[in-house]
Design a protein around this motif. Sequence first.
Motif, PDB file in Angstrom:
ATOM      1  N   ILE A  72       0.836  -1.198   0.000  1.00  0.00           N
ATOM      2  CA  ILE A  72       0.000   0.000   0.000  1.00  0.00           C
ATOM      3  C   ILE A  72       0.869   1.246   0.000  1.00  0.00           C
ATOM      4  N   ALA A  73       1.921   1.246   0.856  1.00  0.00           N
ATOM      5  CA  ALA A  73       2.822   2.406   0.914  1.00  0.00           C
ATOM      6  C   ALA A  73       3.537   2.609  -0.422  1.00  0.00           C
ATOM      7  N   ARG A  74       3.952   1.508  -1.054  1.00  0.00           N
ATOM      8  CA  ARG A  74       4.641   1.628  -2.345  1.00  0.00           C
ATOM      9  C   ARG A  74       3.705   2.185  -3.410  1.00  0.00           C
ATOM     10  N   LYS A  75       2.449   1.733  -3.409  1.00  0.00           N
ATOM     11  CA  LYS A  75       1.494   2.267  -4.378  1.00  0.00           C
ATOM     12  C   LYS A  75       1.270   3.757  -4.153  1.00  0.00           C
ATOM     13  N   GLN A  76       1.192   4.150  -2.878  1.00  0.00           N
ATOM     14  CA  GLN A  76       1.012   5.571  -2.586  1.00  0.00           C
ATOM     15  C   GLN A  76       2.207   6.383  -3.070  1.00  0.00           C
ATOM     16  N   VAL A  77       3.425   5.847  -2.841  1.00  0.00           N
ATOM     17  CA  VAL A  77       4.622   6.554  -3.311  1.00  0.00           C
ATOM     18  C   VAL A  77       4.636   6.634  -4.833  1.00  0.00           C
ATOM     19  N   ASP A  78       4.262   5.517  -5.500  1.00  0.00           N
ATOM     20  CA  ASP A  78       4.220   5.523  -6.971  1.00  0.00           C
ATOM     21  C   ASP A  78       3.218   6.555  -7.489  1.00  0.00           C
ATOM     22  N   GLU A  79       2.066   6.631  -6.821  1.00  0.00           N
ATOM     23  CA  GLU A  79       1.071   7.614  -7.236  1.00  0.00           C
ATOM     24  C   GLU A  79       1.583   9.033  -7.036  1.00  0.00           C
ATOM     25  N   GLU A 127       3.871  13.922  -9.312  1.00  0.00           N
ATOM     26  CA  GLU A 127       4.986  14.881  -9.393  1.00  0.00           C
ATOM     27  C   GLU A 127       5.506  14.979 -10.822  1.00  0.00           C
ATOM     28  N   ARG A 128       5.588  13.828 -11.504  1.00  0.00           N
ATOM     29  CA  ARG A 128       6.044  13.846 -12.899  1.00  0.00           C
ATOM     30  C   ARG A 128       5.081  14.646 -13.773  1.00  0.00           C
TER      31      ARG A 128
END
Length: 287
Positions: free
Chosen positions: A146-153, A158-159
């Motif tokens: 879940i944390a990784r998905k949030q960071v990816d989002e 940001e991109r």
Amino acid sequence: MITDANIREYLLGRLDSNLELVESIDEKILMDPEFSISVDVTEDEIIEEYLEGSLNSEDMLAVERHFLRPPERQRKLKTARLFSRYLESESRNVTTEQPAPVRSLFKVFRVGWALPSFRTCAEIAASAVFVISILTLSNQRRELDIARKQVDEQLSQERQRSAASNQQLQNALQSLQPAVAMLNLFRPGLLRGKLELPEVKVSSGTKLLHVEVALSSSAPGSARVELRHTGKMVWSRDGVDAIAVPGGVILRLDIPADVLTQGTCELVVKTAGDGAISYWFSVLKLQ
């Protein structure tokens, strides 16, 4: 092959003379979980018979002198005695019929609510710890996913914001760039040596290239102008007027920026008096 009788004799301490068989049973208890369970069952049966008073005098003496030495078996006996008394007390409160024999009650307890040995308790505890560890790791992995998905989002957002900012910056830079580029040509012909060709820089915001050409002729008139790149004509205009200025005659014209190609270009001026004269310059396109 070790039989149930061998196990019983082993628990009652009657195999001390057969050292090889005793060592074999000890080793199998440690290495074979199923065999260890069989030993536990035989222990329970001996305790049942001891509580019932169904043991013969020799077995009774062996139980009290040898079998009940380990504290673990003493605790099992104490627990079984308390449980048997509890069941007999409950049975009296519920019905006036004769309570079930101790063996039957204890057997029900052993089957339904087994008095586990220390080994069995350790195995159950180890299994519980293993299951809890698996569940904990699973929850931790789920949280990490879940944390990784949030960071990816967040990175994706940001991109997108960065791309939008870059586009806005490019648009702003283009709006600041002049729409008309200037080029002055004085020397006809392709000069070589240390002298460099005149250079004009154009960007995506440049719309026109304003050119002023100094002619060798002293008389004003009309001319045909051609723009060439690698020997091929890419643009032309007829009827361009030459204007008299102090010190000579100049030719002024605007060339669309979209016909300009990066690299060396040739501007050919054709007049009635002088014929065709070439002026060379270079084009640098900015990103």
